[in-house]
Every structure is written in structure tokens, then in C-alpha cells.
Motif scaffolding. Structure first.
Motif, PDB file in Angstrom:
ATOM      1  N   ILE A   1     -16.998 -48.074 -46.271  1.00  0.00           N
ATOM      2  CA  ILE A   1     -16.714 -49.282 -47.051  1.00  0.00           C
ATOM      3  C   ILE A   1     -17.938 -49.511 -47.911  1.00  0.00           C
ATOM      4  O   ILE A   1     -19.006 -49.869 -47.404  1.00  0.00           O
ATOM      5  CB  ILE A   1     -16.434 -50.475 -46.129  1.00  0.00           C
TER       6      ILE A   1
ATOM      7  N   VAL B   1      -7.318 -57.907 -51.340  1.00  0.00           N
ATOM      8  CA  VAL B   1      -6.634 -56.702 -51.814  1.00  0.00           C
ATOM      9  C   VAL B   1      -5.145 -56.793 -51.471  1.00  0.00           C
ATOM     10  O   VAL B   1      -4.276 -56.505 -52.312  1.00  0.00           O
ATOM     11  CB  VAL B   1      -7.244 -55.436 -51.186  1.00  0.00           C
TER      12      VAL B   1
ATOM     13  N   ILE C   1     -16.043 -57.370 -50.717  1.00  0.00           N
ATOM     14  CA  ILE C   1     -14.603 -57.444 -50.959  1.00  0.00           C
ATOM     15  C   ILE C   1     -13.861 -57.725 -49.657  1.00  0.00           C
ATOM     16  O   ILE C   1     -14.053 -57.046 -48.657  1.00  0.00           O
ATOM     17  CB  ILE C   1     -14.096 -56.135 -51.589  1.00  0.00           C
TER      18      ILE C   1
ATOM     19  N   GLN D   1     -16.966 -50.298 -56.074  1.00  0.00           N
ATOM     20  CA  GLN D   1     -15.608 -50.213 -55.555  1.00  0.00           C
ATOM     21  C   GLN D   1     -15.609 -50.334 -54.030  1.00  0.00           C
ATOM     22  O   GLN D   1     -16.640 -50.218 -53.375  1.00  0.00           O
ATOM     23  CB  GLN D   1     -14.932 -48.928 -56.014  1.00  0.00           C
ATOM     24  N   PHE D   2     -14.427 -50.539 -53.473  1.00  0.00           N
ATOM     25  CA  PHE D   2     -14.273 -50.965 -52.088  1.00  0.00           C
ATOM     26  C   PHE D   2     -14.549 -49.872 -51.055  1.00  0.00           C
ATOM     27  O   PHE D   2     -15.345 -50.045 -50.137  1.00  0.00           O
ATOM     28  CB  PHE D   2     -12.848 -51.490 -51.925  1.00  0.00           C
TER      29      PHE D   2
ATOM     30  N   ASN E   1     -18.343 -51.565 -50.613  1.00  0.00           N
ATOM     31  CA  ASN E   1     -18.618 -52.909 -51.104  1.00  0.00           C
ATOM     32  C   ASN E   1     -18.093 -53.900 -50.071  1.00  0.00           C
ATOM     33  O   ASN E   1     -16.917 -54.251 -50.058  1.00  0.00           O
ATOM     34  CB  ASN E   1     -17.947 -53.156 -52.452  1.00  0.00           C
TER      35      ASN E   1
ATOM     36  N   LYS F   1      -8.501 -48.514 -55.331  1.00  0.00           N
ATOM     37  CA  LYS F   1      -8.618 -49.820 -54.690  1.00  0.00           C
ATOM     38  C   LYS F   1      -8.826 -49.745 -53.187  1.00  0.00           C
ATOM     39  O   LYS F   1      -9.422 -50.645 -52.585  1.00  0.00           O
ATOM     40  CB  LYS F   1      -7.350 -50.654 -54.956  1.00  0.00           C
TER      41      LYS F   1
ATOM     42  N   TYR G   1     -18.813 -54.459 -41.584  1.00  0.00           N
ATOM     43  CA  TYR G   1     -17.776 -55.070 -42.420  1.00  0.00           C
ATOM     44  C   TYR G   1     -16.881 -55.998 -41.600  1.00  0.00           C
ATOM     45  O   TYR G   1     -16.571 -57.123 -42.029  1.00  0.00           O
ATOM     46  CB  TYR G   1     -16.931 -53.981 -43.080  1.00  0.00           C
TER      47      TYR G   1
END
Length: 283
Positions: free
Chosen positions: A126, A136, A131, A244-245, A128, A222, A77
């Protein structure tokens, strides 16, 4: 020519020219574009502000079954979005090991290199990687009256504040909050009272309005979603869903049977990760 008559060596002539130029540079005074730690001065590119500088930090101090998965996930990520991944494999504090996250935050804030620092417990994924963390942050700060005054983005679970995934602004102002939380813990310990980093933070927020005003609470789903197996949600009562994240397996040992509850859940939810194409950024 005077220099020829004096037979000045070319190397000496070059040195004289360099010293003259260096003296002229000094006469221009000190440049202050970078500013001191915490001033949040960001270099300009084509008239636009540079993207916020992000650090993702975590630590692991023992062997775990999901070591590779957790590290690979966070590294992947960070590479994808150009963030820095900061890892510690040791902790050196006379407080409980869980307080080392505050030591790490303090260290990174003092470098002045980052606008935001993201702490993640090691038992997180993580899920996703499409994102952007900065999206965010931007979305949440649009929901507050004075976004420039917010230094912490926290989430809650069914028990209140959960420190498994939170954000700290890389500003010297944030240090006061960390130090005050430490002080609360140390006073409690002097009375032989046990207090976690979550307990001391909650106490600080309850008792000090100035500290509370620097905190914004983000919906759990979130930034710190729990799976259906760990049904300890905030007031929105939303379990993690695909896309979702982040997913966090907090206290898996209390909710899942087996010899390795956290490892079992990590392996199960690995299949739900949206990775993105590594060829676009890896190398």
C-alpha cells in the motif's frame, strides 16, 4: 411489613427482585437490530450510519525476503484506518494454495462482522496510506446503476482478471459466487485440467450472467497498479505512479533478472510509500 414478619433474609429479597426484573425483560421479546449474516444492518450513531466495517486479508506460507516489509505495511495501514488485518500462515485445502484466499473470504463472510473484505496478495504494498479504502469503494459504486447489487470489485491486467487485489462484499450472497467458482475448478480437475482461481472465476463470469452482474471492474491503477518493470496493464495502460494507492509485483520473476526479483522490487518501491505519522494511530 409482611417480609419483616416472615423474617425474609435480605439476600433472598434481592434474588426475588432480580427474578422479577429478568421475567419482565423476557416478556419484551427478542431484539432483532443485529439481524442474520448478510443483512447489512449497521448500528446508528447520532442518526448517521456507522462507517463500513473492513477486513484486509492475506496469507503467507513460507519464508520470504520481504516478509517484514509486507506485514508492516499492511498492519500500519489497517491500524491507521481502523480496519481489521486478517493473516493466515497455513493453508489447508486439497486445491492449489492460491484458492485459500477464497477459503479465507468464506470464513470472514460467515462471521457477519464485515461489510467489505479486501484480499491482497503478499507481494503487494500500500503505497499511499492516506487513501481510505472506503473512499475507493464509494467512488466506484457511484459509477454503477444498482450499487447495492455489486458484490465484487475486480481489476484487470493485460491478460484479463487479476486476483492480486480485489474486494468482496461481506454478504451471504457472495458465498454462492465463491462456491460456483470452486465447482468449476473441481470439475476441471476431475478431467485432469489445470485451472487457477483466476481461470475459474473468469469462466464463471463468462458463463453465468447473474454472477457477472454482481461484478464491477475497477481501473487497475486504483486498486492493483503494476510498476513500469511489469508492463502488463489494463486498457488504460497506466503504470504505477507515486501517490497512487497500491502496487503489485505480479510475476516479477518473468520480468526482472536476479535471484530475488520480487524482493528487489519491494525494496526499491518501499521508498515511495506515503506512510503518515504513526504517532497519530499507533499504540
Amino acid at each position: 411489613m409482611l417480609f419483616r414478619k416472615l423474617k425474609v433474609p435480605p439476600s433472598l429479597l434481592l434474588l426475588i427482585v432480580f427474578l422479577a426484573f429478568f421475567g419482565w425483560q423476557l416478556s419484551q421479546g427478542t431484539r432483532h437490530e443485529d439481524g442474520p449474516v448478510g443483512t447489512q444492518v449497521i448500528p446508528q450513531r447520532g442518526g448517521e450510519k456507522q462507517a463500513p466495517r473492513i477486513a484486509l486479508m492475506t496469507f503467507v506460507t513460507e519464508q520470504r525476503s520481504y516478509l517484514h516489509l509486507s506485514l508492516k505495511n499492511k498492519d500500519h495501514y489497517a491500524r491507521r484506518h481502523g480496519y481489521d488485518l486478517i493473516l493466515d500462515y497455513e493453508q489447508h485445502t486439497d486445491r492449489a494454495v492460491i484458492f485459500w484466499k477464497f477459503n479465507m473470504a468464506e470464513r470472514l463472510i460467515k462471521t457477519g462482522k464485515y461489510d467489505w473484505i479486501w484480499w491482497m496478495d503478499f507481494d503487494t504494498l500500500i503505497t499511499n496510506t492516506d487513501i481510505k479504502l472506503t473512499d475507493v469503494i464509494d467512488e466506484e459504486l457511484r459509477n454503477v446503476t444498482s450499487p447495492e447489487d455489486i458484490d465484487f470489485l475486480f481489476t484487470h491486467d493485460c491478460n484479463g482478471f487479476n486476483a492480486g487485489s480485489f474486494l468482496v462484499r461481506g454478504h451471504e450472497r457472495s458465498l454462492r459466487f465463491l462456491y460456483d467458482s470452486w465447482e468449476i475448478h473441481d470439475k476441471a480437475r476431475a478431467k485432469d485440467e489445470h485451472m487457477s482461481e483466476q481461470d475459474s472465476t473468469v469462466k464463471l463470469i463468462r458463463e453465468d450472467k447473474a454472477s457477472a452482474d454482481r461484478v464491477h471492474v475497477v481501473p487497475q491503477w486504483k486498486l492493483n497498479a503494476f510498476p513500469k518493470e511489469i508492463a502488463c496493464y489494463d486498457q488504460e495502460s497506466k503504470a504505477w505512479e507515486h501517490g497512487q494507492f497500491v502496487i503489485h509485483f505480479a510475476g516479477a520473476w518473468a520480468h526482472v533478472k536476479g535471484d530475488d526479483p520480487t524482493g528487489q522490487l519491494m525494496n526499491k518501491y518501499e521508498h515511495g510509500i506515503i506512510w503518515g505519522d504513526w504517532k497519530d494511530f499507533y499504540g
